[in-house]
Design an enzyme around this catalytic site. Sequence first.
Site, short mmCIF file in Angstrom:
data_model
loop_
_atom_site.label_atom_id
_atom_site.label_comp_id
_atom_site.label_asym_id
_atom_site.label_seq_id
_atom_site.Cartn_x
_atom_site.Cartn_y
_atom_site.Cartn_z
N ASP A 492 0.49 -1.52 0.07
CA ASP A 492 -0.01 -0.08 -0.45
C ASP A 492 0.47 1.45 0.23
OD1 ASP A 492 -2.31 -0.65 -0.14
OD2 ASP A 492 -3.26 -0.54 2.36
C1 GLC Z 1 -2.03 -2.91 5.28
C2 GLC Z 1 -3.17 -3.44 4.26
C3 GLC Z 1 -2.77 -4.60 3.26
C4 GLC Z 1 -1.13 -4.43 2.64
C5 GLC Z 1 -0.12 -4.60 3.56
C6 GLC Z 1 1.05 -4.22 2.59
O1 GLC Z 1 -1.93 -4.54 6.15
O2 GLC Z 1 -4.19 -4.04 5.43
O3 GLC Z 1 -3.20 -4.40 2.58
O4 GLC Z 1 -1.20 -4.85 1.49
O5 GLC Z 1 -0.58 -3.79 4.67
O6 GLC Z 1 1.10 -2.60 2.45
C1 GLC Z 2 -0.41 2.64 5.74
C2 GLC Z 2 -0.03 1.54 6.04
C3 GLC Z 2 -0.05 0.31 5.36
C4 GLC Z 2 -1.63 0.58 5.37
C5 GLC Z 2 -2.01 1.58 4.91
C6 GLC Z 2 -4.07 0.82 4.99
O1 GLC Z 2 -0.11 2.64 4.08
O2 GLC Z 2 1.63 1.00 6.27
O3 GLC Z 2 0.34 -1.05 6.41
O4 GLC Z 2 -2.02 -0.82 4.42
O5 GLC Z 2 -1.87 2.55 6.12
O6 GLC Z 2 -4.42 2.53 4.84
#
Ligand code: GLC
Ligand code: GLC
Length: 830
Positions: A492
């Site tokens: 993300d």
């Molecule tokens: C969080 C989110 C997931 C994403 C991950 C890596 O766990 O819920 O959707 O893939 O972060 O950024």
């Molecule tokens: C932030 C976190 C990631 C998560 C995302 C969700 O980017 O680092 O892990 O999935 O927020 O909004």
Amino acid sequence: MNYGHFDDAHREYVISRPDTPLPWLNYIGQDDFFGLCTNTAGGYSFWKDSRLRRLTRYRYNNIPYDLGGRYIYVNDGGSVWNPGWMPVKAKLDSYECRHGMGYSRIVGSKDGLEVEMLFFVPPGRNEEVWKITVRNKSGAVKKPKLFAYQEFCFYEALNDMTNYQRTWSIGEVEVEGNAIYHKTEYRERRNHYALFACTRPVAGFDTDRDAFVGLHNGLHEATAPFAGKCSGSMAFGWNPVGALEVDLELAPGAEESFAFVLAYVEQGEAPKFDKPFVMNKEVGHATLARYSKTSDIDATFAKLGAFWDGLLANFQAELPDEHANRMLNAWNQYQCMATFNLSRSTSMYETGIGRGMGFRDSNQDLLGFMHMIPSRARERILDIASTQLSDGTCYHQYQPLTKKGNAEIGGDFYDDHLWLVLSTCAYIKETGDLSILDEGCGYADKKYKLGADGKKIKAESLLHHLETSIAYTMKKRGPNKLPLIGHADWNDCLNLNCFSTEPNESFQCAGDVKDSKAESVMIAGLFLYASREMAALYDFMKRPDDSKRMMKSRAEMMDAVEHAGWDGEWYRRAYDAAGRPIGSKENEEGKIFIESQGWCVLGGAGADDAPEATRGRARKAMASVDKYLYTPKGVVLQQPSYSTYHPELGEVTSYPPGVKENGGIFSHNNTWIHLGWCLLGEGDKALEYYLSICPSAKQDEIDIYRSEPYVYAQMTAGKDAPCFGEAKNSWLTGTAAWTLVALTQGILGVKPGYEGLVVDPCIAKKWKGFKATRKFRGAEYHIEVKNPKGVCKGVVSVKVDGAVIESVNKAALLPIFPQGTKHEVEIVLG
Ligand code: GLC
Ligand code: GLC
């Protein structure tokens, strides 16, 4: 320091002191009603949707962290304490918290009085039970007074925490006998209420927080318990609470049990009022009638135990490793239930306000859940699919109550749709239920079409969604023929189109993905996997042309991966909007990332049977993971971590080096590497890596690790952080499902297939074998794997009920048997 231990026979984690390194959480509830409960009884409850149906109030990031919860105050002759230590924090003579499957039991004692609190939600019910047992272990008569306390929430949790100009004027309650009815907003549009009651007569109550706690007090010095009596306050506005006083008299050695019940009640068709301002309480009465006898309470608790015994019996094993053993037999599957139910919505780190059910998250969570309750998995797959849009993109999240996409969180995460292929194919392999493909789920923007009779019918089947997903990735490709990344892919925080220099905007939504050229090698790897899954599904459906079509797309993607995705020693991660490689030796930081190694390898790139030019790249990529990313505490996400902020890379560079997506040990993606080792036959590596992130194996360094030793955390600080080894964000992580897949399908190699149950273990050489019981399509397989020659992989003989069957590609393919039958399977590796 030692804070507790596993009681494997009871599937409990026993916490022996209340001041754990962080609050250690458990969940109660398994269907629609859920509660969070820490080892000091902190937490809250909600029905179905922790944003829209929050029943009890909680202040996040409070001091201490988990202050606010299900509190019992004991006033024993003027000495006031809590069996769970908080909030009074009086020194206890003994304390124990047992977190179990769907319940938490906290017992505290002081001066010869022992009070036990057992919190659970009976299966299928919309209420939680606090069973209380008070024991007089002293030599004298005791007359303790107990005060149960929780604070009501006004259902919509965000409004509840932000809109006091309204909320401080709307609170309403009714009190009847031993029950407090919380009816805020019931007069207007709500057809539901909350109810807090005691199963035995009460000596008093309070419903106004300021009366019970004292306007100038904290919870640790609440007025009523210290005064030894409730004041009978009736809340009007401000903050309604449920506080009930029970006065007991216990002879030496005597004990008494009863319960408090917190219920969510839907009024249904019944008239809302008996007369103006007086609710019709019939449904509430019926709810409470279930708990009139202590034996009723015990019987419902026994049902919870039977429920979990039944679920876990679907997969049990005897493994030579104690950590793997207990994670598989209880805690890992248990965590999968939590992630299935709650996605990433509500934990000690997720407020239940910010996030609903994630599209990618929930699809992955399903992978660890469907062997337990396939019918619920089926429903979830269809719900998720209906939040896809007809162009192939998806709402990134949806609210569980409304099942509608959450527009605030945006979309255009160009991996989302592909996970639907994985969950659907896994479901069909588990159940054989092809009919799910024909279910009309419709797209979020195109729900219905007109049938032949002119009536509205749900538009487009699940299979149509899967095709749309595959087609979307093929269509949305960039200059290197790799999939475009959109706002981000699985990571993300890799926001290649964000270019944010404005601190007030969210990385997740900022920037414009239109016309961007940024590409993701990880999505390409995922596509290799998903398209191969689709091809296998079509083969099973006897649609060879469709299967070929899928393999053609896959071959095209494979070309792109091997041409533009290979960096020489590993797979690149992406190409940024300007066309520069990310995750390449050409970069100064972020030279190598974990995700593309995992997915390209699992997708079959660089395999041992690939054309000569690319053959062996998978092994090279994995060796690079071992060389550059592995630590004994897990694999870090990339190296070197970014030391400065890069607008062209987004949030990943916003985190300090060593945490979260910037070089943290992100457990979720570690599991793909575990599976990669299994694919390559490297059982020793698979087990070593598996144990490196296994929470049960962290007890010896728990003061560093800090999080719960019985469930996975999303992230452990990586080697570039000053707190290397400290875990955060426990419970709601895709690690739960994926690590169960890695252990059961990778290491143990027990994989549901379309034609039968495949067994293809990849174990450590030192393992002499293992046993597993797996229910599959209604039959029970008792599998014993023997490893006399100390190999990692390779099935040489298979016997089913004493008869030899041929192995297929050095793996066992166990036939599908009639429902209810049991079969003995003996497999030898060599
Ligand atoms: C969080 C989110 C997931 C994403 C991950 C890596 O766990 O819920 O959707 O893939 O972060 O950024
Ligand atoms: C932030 C976190 C990631 C998560 C995302 C969700 O980017 O680092 O892990 O999935 O927020 O909004």
